[in-house]
Design a protein around this motif. Structure first.
Motif, mmCIF file in Angstrom:
data_model
loop_
_atom_site.group_PDB
_atom_site.id
_atom_site.type_symbol
_atom_site.label_atom_id
_atom_site.label_comp_id
_atom_site.label_asym_id
_atom_site.label_seq_id
_atom_site.Cartn_x
_atom_site.Cartn_y
_atom_site.Cartn_z
ATOM 1 N N HIS A 183 0.934 -1.138 0.263
ATOM 2 C CA HIS A 183 0.466 -0.157 -0.326
ATOM 3 C C HIS A 183 0.969 1.305 -0.547
ATOM 4 N N THR A 184 2.257 0.631 -0.102
ATOM 5 C CA THR A 184 2.807 2.367 -0.134
ATOM 6 C C THR A 184 3.524 2.191 -1.690
ATOM 7 N N GLY A 185 2.472 1.101 -2.315
ATOM 8 C CA GLY A 185 3.586 1.370 -3.716
ATOM 9 C C GLY A 185 4.841 0.953 -3.757
ATOM 10 N N LYS A 186 5.491 -0.065 -3.273
ATOM 11 C CA LYS A 186 6.384 -0.706 -3.400
ATOM 12 C C LYS A 186 6.101 -1.676 -3.236
ATOM 13 N N LYS A 187 7.137 -2.580 -4.651
ATOM 14 C CA LYS A 187 6.584 -4.626 -4.914
ATOM 15 C C LYS A 187 7.323 -4.962 -4.039
ATOM 16 N N VAL A 188 6.008 -6.100 -3.771
ATOM 17 C CA VAL A 188 7.091 -6.983 -2.309
ATOM 18 C C VAL A 188 6.887 -8.691 -3.466
ATOM 19 N N THR A 189 7.540 -8.827 -2.447
ATOM 20 C CA THR A 189 7.627 -11.047 -2.469
ATOM 21 C C THR A 189 7.690 -11.234 -1.584
ATOM 22 N N ASN A 190 6.352 -13.080 -1.332
ATOM 23 C CA ASN A 190 6.715 -13.671 -0.222
ATOM 24 C C ASN A 190 7.878 -13.603 0.882
ATOM 25 N N ASP A 191 9.000 -13.684 -0.025
ATOM 26 C CA ASP A 191 10.208 -13.771 0.493
ATOM 27 C C ASP A 191 10.791 -12.035 1.378
ATOM 28 N N ASP A 192 9.993 -11.213 1.112
ATOM 29 C CA ASP A 192 9.746 -9.921 2.167
ATOM 30 C C ASP A 192 9.627 -9.745 3.399
ATOM 31 N N TYR A 193 8.447 -11.258 3.648
ATOM 32 C CA TYR A 193 8.051 -11.249 5.351
ATOM 33 C C TYR A 193 7.722 -12.515 5.307
ATOM 34 N N ARG A 194 9.416 -13.435 4.496
ATOM 35 C CA ARG A 194 9.965 -14.159 5.771
ATOM 36 C C ARG A 194 10.720 -14.006 7.558
ATOM 37 N N GLY A 195 10.901 -14.652 8.497
ATOM 38 C CA GLY A 195 11.112 -14.682 9.395
ATOM 39 C C GLY A 195 9.855 -14.091 10.659
ATOM 40 N N LYS A 196 8.557 -13.417 9.588
ATOM 41 C CA LYS A 196 7.120 -13.194 10.788
ATOM 42 C C LYS A 196 5.662 -14.016 10.224
ATOM 43 N N PHE A 197 5.633 -14.612 10.809
ATOM 44 C CA PHE A 197 4.393 -15.417 10.812
ATOM 45 C C PHE A 197 3.365 -14.419 10.016
ATOM 46 N N LEU A 198 2.872 -14.981 9.290
ATOM 47 C CA LEU A 198 1.997 -14.104 8.302
ATOM 48 C C LEU A 198 0.578 -14.495 8.719
ATOM 49 N N PHE A 199 -0.388 -13.345 9.195
ATOM 50 C CA PHE A 199 -2.158 -13.635 9.400
ATOM 51 C C PHE A 199 -2.171 -13.100 8.134
ATOM 52 N N ILE A 200 -2.818 -13.815 7.048
ATOM 53 C CA ILE A 200 -3.373 -13.688 5.880
ATOM 54 C C ILE A 200 -5.171 -13.766 5.437
ATOM 55 N N TYR A 201 -5.281 -12.230 5.324
ATOM 56 C CA TYR A 201 -7.228 -11.886 4.645
ATOM 57 C C TYR A 201 -6.882 -11.629 3.263
ATOM 58 N N PHE A 202 -7.854 -12.179 2.473
ATOM 59 C CA PHE A 202 -7.932 -11.783 0.844
ATOM 60 C C PHE A 202 -9.149 -11.323 1.441
#
Ligand code: NI
Length: 269
Positions: free
Chosen positions: A115-134
């Motif tokens: 939401h800041t306009g940055k391109k991201v991949t799943n690797d950017d969130y490695r090391g964190k538990f992800l809590f995801i909602y679609f």
């Protein structure tokens, strides 16, 4: 008529009745015999007996009795128990289905825009538990409710929430621009990162998470069209593996407790 005829009835069956009296109330019989007014006194006594019976409150009178109330409660409890049993069975079946799909088969790599306009991949969130909602920002009720639950669970988790990165992934890339999701996620929790992308990128990530979404029939030509979509919260471990999903029947409390437990289990491996 019945009571008038009764004395004569007694007279004809005098023997039987005195026997009955002798059996039931010896005192009455003896006093009657002493007075020598056997028939009259006997019939009077029977009268009184009848009267007394009539004056006594009937034990099972009326449509509402304690036993019927009790029966209602018992059958209600049985029905309730049965329904919650069915619900539990169904949830377990769903859980089994998801588990049999295989942990490795839920989730996967993705490329999106935050939401800041940055391109991201799943690797950017490695090391964190992800809590995801679609979901999608135009959703009138379900998505706000689920994101509210997500936010409340994060608050309840306290320190544990530091280990978690909550993500909101849009399934409506046509309308959910970067600006829109930025504004949207802020309404719920400062930690939530909103993600959008091209329709292809969204389709890919949704497929990876087995999330279904499609335009609600009959709303397509309207400006404010709606989307039907899976209502599931996912918990992924810090390596991106599936840990647990939560349906919309989950409460903030059950969500919080389970996440706490999942993280605890993971960390003690
Ligand atoms: Ni929704």
């Amino acid at each position: 008529m019945y009571f008038r005829r009764f004395p004569s009835l007694i007279q004809t069956s005098n023997f039987l009745i005195s026997k009955r009296f002798a059996w039931h109330s010896r005192n009455v019989v003896s006093s009657v015999t002493w007075r020598g007014k056997r028939n009259f006194s006997q019939s009077k006594t029977i009268f009184e007996e009848e009267k007394n019976q009539k004056n006594q409150p009937k034990k099972f009178a009326g449509p509402i009795t304690w036993s019927s109330v009790g029966l209602l409660f018992v059958s209600g409890a049985i029905a309730l128990g049965y329904f919650s049993y069915l619900k539990k069975k169904r949830d377990e079946q769903y859980q089994k289905t998801v588990e049999s799909v295989g942990k490795a088969n839920i989730g996967g790599p993705f490329e999106l825009i935050d939401h800041t306009g940055k391109k991201v991949t799943n690797d950017d969130y490695r090391g964190k538990f992800l809590f995801i909602y679609f979901g999608f920002t135009h959703c009138p009720d379900i998505c706000p409710i689920e994101l509210q639950k997500m936010a409340q669970a994060l608050n309840k988790l306290g320190k544990t929430a530091d280990l978690i990165q909550p993500l909101f992934i849009s399934v409506d890339p046509e309308r959910d621009t970067i600006e829109k999701i930025a504004k949207y996620v802020k309404e719920f929790h400062p930690k939530i990162i909103g993600l959008t992308g091209t329709p292809e990128q969204i389709s890919k990530v949704a497929k990876a998470y087995r999330v279904y979404y499609s335009v609600t029939p009959g709303t397509k030509d309207q400006d404010e069209y709606l989307l039907d979509h899976s209502i599931i919260l996912y918990l992924m471990d810090p390596e991106g593996n599936f840990l647990k999903f939560y349906g919309k029947n989950e409460t903030v409390d059950s969500l919080t407790k389970n996440i706490q437990q999942q993280i605890k289990n993971y960390l003690s491996r």
